[in-house]
Write a protein that holds these residues in place. Sequence first.
Motif, short mmCIF file in Angstrom:
data_model
loop_
_atom_site.label_atom_id
_atom_site.label_comp_id
_atom_site.label_asym_id
_atom_site.label_seq_id
_atom_site.Cartn_x
_atom_site.Cartn_y
_atom_site.Cartn_z
N GLU A 70 0.76 -1.11 0.05
CA GLU A 70 -0.07 0.01 -0.16
C GLU A 70 0.76 1.33 0.20
OE1 GLU A 70 -4.09 0.58 2.39
OE2 GLU A 70 -2.15 1.07 3.67
N ILE A 71 0.49 2.19 -0.74
CA ILE A 71 1.24 3.41 -0.92
C ILE A 71 0.29 4.52 -0.41
CG2 ILE A 71 2.72 5.10 -2.28
CD1 ILE A 71 3.85 2.29 -2.13
N ILE A 72 0.93 5.44 0.59
CA ILE A 72 0.14 6.50 0.76
C ILE A 72 0.91 7.95 0.67
CG2 ILE A 72 -1.06 7.69 2.66
CD1 ILE A 72 -1.67 4.60 3.80
N GLY A 73 0.50 9.24 0.45
CA GLY A 73 1.27 10.39 0.54
C GLY A 73 0.13 11.20 1.67
N ALA A 74 1.27 12.04 2.43
CA ALA A 74 0.82 12.79 3.24
C ALA A 74 1.33 14.14 3.24
CB ALA A 74 1.27 11.95 4.69
N LEU A 75 0.57 15.17 3.54
CA LEU A 75 0.88 16.54 3.37
C LEU A 75 0.78 17.30 4.73
CD1 LEU A 75 0.81 18.62 0.09
CD2 LEU A 75 -0.21 19.66 2.10
N ASP A 76 1.56 18.30 4.88
CA ASP A 76 1.23 19.35 5.76
C ASP A 76 1.90 20.45 5.14
OD1 ASP A 76 0.82 20.67 8.26
OD2 ASP A 76 2.95 20.70 8.89
N TYR A 77 0.72 21.66 4.98
CA TYR A 77 1.03 22.66 4.18
C TYR A 77 1.64 23.99 5.03
CZ TYR A 77 0.46 26.87 1.53
OH TYR A 77 0.66 28.03 0.83
N GLY A 78 2.53 24.74 4.66
CA GLY A 78 3.03 25.68 5.12
C GLY A 78 3.40 26.97 4.09
N TRP A 79 3.76 27.94 4.84
CA TRP A 79 4.07 28.92 3.85
C TRP A 79 5.74 29.36 4.38
CZ3 TRP A 79 4.76 30.76 -0.98
CH2 TRP A 79 5.37 32.20 -1.00
N ALA A 80 5.53 30.09 5.50
CA ALA A 80 7.04 30.60 6.18
C ALA A 80 7.71 29.27 6.64
CB ALA A 80 6.61 31.58 7.31
N HIS A 81 6.84 28.54 7.43
CA HIS A 81 7.35 27.12 7.82
C HIS A 81 7.13 26.32 6.78
CE1 HIS A 81 3.80 24.76 8.42
NE2 HIS A 81 3.02 25.77 9.03
N PRO A 82 7.90 25.27 6.57
CA PRO A 82 8.08 24.29 5.30
C PRO A 82 6.58 23.68 5.01
CG PRO A 82 10.24 24.23 6.46
CD PRO A 82 9.13 24.94 7.26
N THR A 83 6.37 23.54 3.94
CA THR A 83 5.37 22.45 3.27
C THR A 83 6.01 21.26 3.48
OG1 THR A 83 3.98 23.95 2.29
CG2 THR A 83 3.85 21.64 1.45
N ALA A 84 5.50 20.17 4.02
CA ALA A 84 6.32 18.84 4.08
C ALA A 84 5.23 17.76 3.40
CB ALA A 84 6.63 18.44 5.65
N VAL A 85 5.78 16.95 2.41
CA VAL A 85 5.09 15.91 1.85
C VAL A 85 6.07 14.57 1.96
CG1 VAL A 85 4.24 15.01 -0.23
CG2 VAL A 85 4.24 17.43 0.05
N TYR A 86 5.29 13.38 2.41
CA TYR A 86 6.03 12.19 2.52
C TYR A 86 5.18 11.02 1.76
CZ TYR A 86 9.13 14.32 5.88
OH TYR A 86 10.02 15.04 6.40
N ILE A 87 5.93 10.47 1.23
CA ILE A 87 5.29 9.07 0.52
C ILE A 87 5.80 7.98 1.58
CG2 ILE A 87 5.33 7.90 -1.71
CD1 ILE A 87 4.48 10.88 -2.04
N LEU A 88 4.82 7.20 1.77
CA LEU A 88 4.89 6.00 2.60
C LEU A 88 4.66 4.84 1.75
CD1 LEU A 88 3.00 7.92 5.52
CD2 LEU A 88 5.48 7.90 5.13
N ALA A 89 5.36 3.69 2.21
CA ALA A 89 4.83 2.47 1.78
C ALA A 89 4.70 1.52 3.07
CB ALA A 89 5.94 1.87 1.01
N ARG A 90 3.39 0.98 3.10
CA ARG A 90 3.06 -0.11 4.25
C ARG A 90 3.27 -1.59 3.60
NH1 ARG A 90 -1.73 1.40 7.83
NH2 ARG A 90 -2.83 1.16 5.79
N SER A 91 4.08 -2.23 4.24
CA SER A 91 4.26 -3.70 3.87
C SER A 91 3.05 -4.51 4.27
CB SER A 91 5.59 -4.26 4.49
OG SER A 91 5.35 -4.46 5.92
N ASN A 92 3.08 -5.73 4.03
CA ASN A 92 1.74 -6.54 4.28
C ASN A 92 1.99 -7.17 5.58
OD1 ASN A 92 1.06 -6.78 1.55
ND2 ASN A 92 2.50 -8.49 1.05
N ASP A 93 3.14 -6.99 6.31
CA ASP A 93 3.17 -7.24 7.76
C ASP A 93 3.05 -6.03 8.45
OD1 ASP A 93 5.52 -6.20 7.45
OD2 ASP A 93 6.66 -7.64 7.80
N GLY A 94 2.53 -4.80 8.05
CA GLY A 94 2.27 -3.79 8.84
C GLY A 94 3.53 -2.72 8.82
#
Length: 351
Positions: free
Chosen positions: A274-298
């Motif tokens: 399973e692939i998931i994207g996650a985002l926390d938006y910011g302007w002065a403080h950074p916008t952070a985007v992470y791409i996560l992979a979840r294995s079959n064992d969690g």
Amino acid sequence: MALNLEAAEKSITLAFQLGLEADQLKNFLRAGYLPQPRQMAFHALARQADRPGGPDQIGYDGTRGQSKSHGIWMQALADDMQRINGLKGLYLRKIQKRAQESFDDLRRKTLQFIRHEYKQGLIQLPNGSFMILGGFHAENDIDDYLGLEYDFGIIEDATTLSLTKYEAIRGAIRTSRDDWRPRIYLSANPGGAGHAWYVKEIRSGKPGTTFVHTVMGDNVFINPEYETYLNSLTGFLRRAWRDGDFTVSAGQFFVTFAPETHVITPFLIPPDWEIIGALDYGWAHPTAVYILARSNDGNVYVIGEHVAARMSIEEHAKAIKYLLASLSLSLSRLRAFVAGGDVFAESRKDG
């Protein structure tokens, strides 16, 4: 006495092996100062700053109580200011008590064998070299010292300052002399408001930067009580103050994070994960985007990141698409792309 002489001879031999110049060591001995090994390494880097292309930002960081400040202080007053006439320096130190008392304590402990005059926050040598002693409680106090041009600067506890203030100080370190290359010496411990920029600017191997790192045991003169205190620390403070570990960051959520444990060599992600994207938006403080992979064992792996400040929505979108492409992923491959509620606010005017 014979044992002391033998130890002194070994220290002098080590000094030359580490790169100290003969006249530099003479200056130190004349001042009643025999550097310890990590101090010697710092002093050797300071002389490299004399050479074309040498470093002009030299950090001295790591574990607390390892005599970093003493080494930097003596480099300036026992070597640099002795061998170059009319050198102008700025010394900045965060103080907890009155500045006059703080600097007088330091001066009495270290300058017994160096001829100098001291008055009103100024140390002056017979050859015309001088150093202004600046004590500050808050960053704005530093502005009082930035109206002049200095041949060198010293910042104690550099990680207590913001990058903006550090850059302002650097702007005052310049010279028109042809017998000296401007430089700045920084002592630092992990943590603090400036932790991130210090790691990025000084410890990352950028041209013109270098550093010496200390660990527990580098200062044989540390008082036993303080060493016992450092050894009693746990968690973040132990890693930062006792271990001098710059992989920690003050305020980080995962205080037990350690690269040697939690960072692994990239591997091919199986197609059924399973692939998931996650985002926390910011302007002065950074916008952070992470791409996560979840294995079959969690287990969840971070496989990609995009972190940037003061970028438009359109620029972030392009960067996210580029990130996915670099991971050989399409947007449709993501099961979900989660974000903070603020990105869905109808009042947003920026795209």
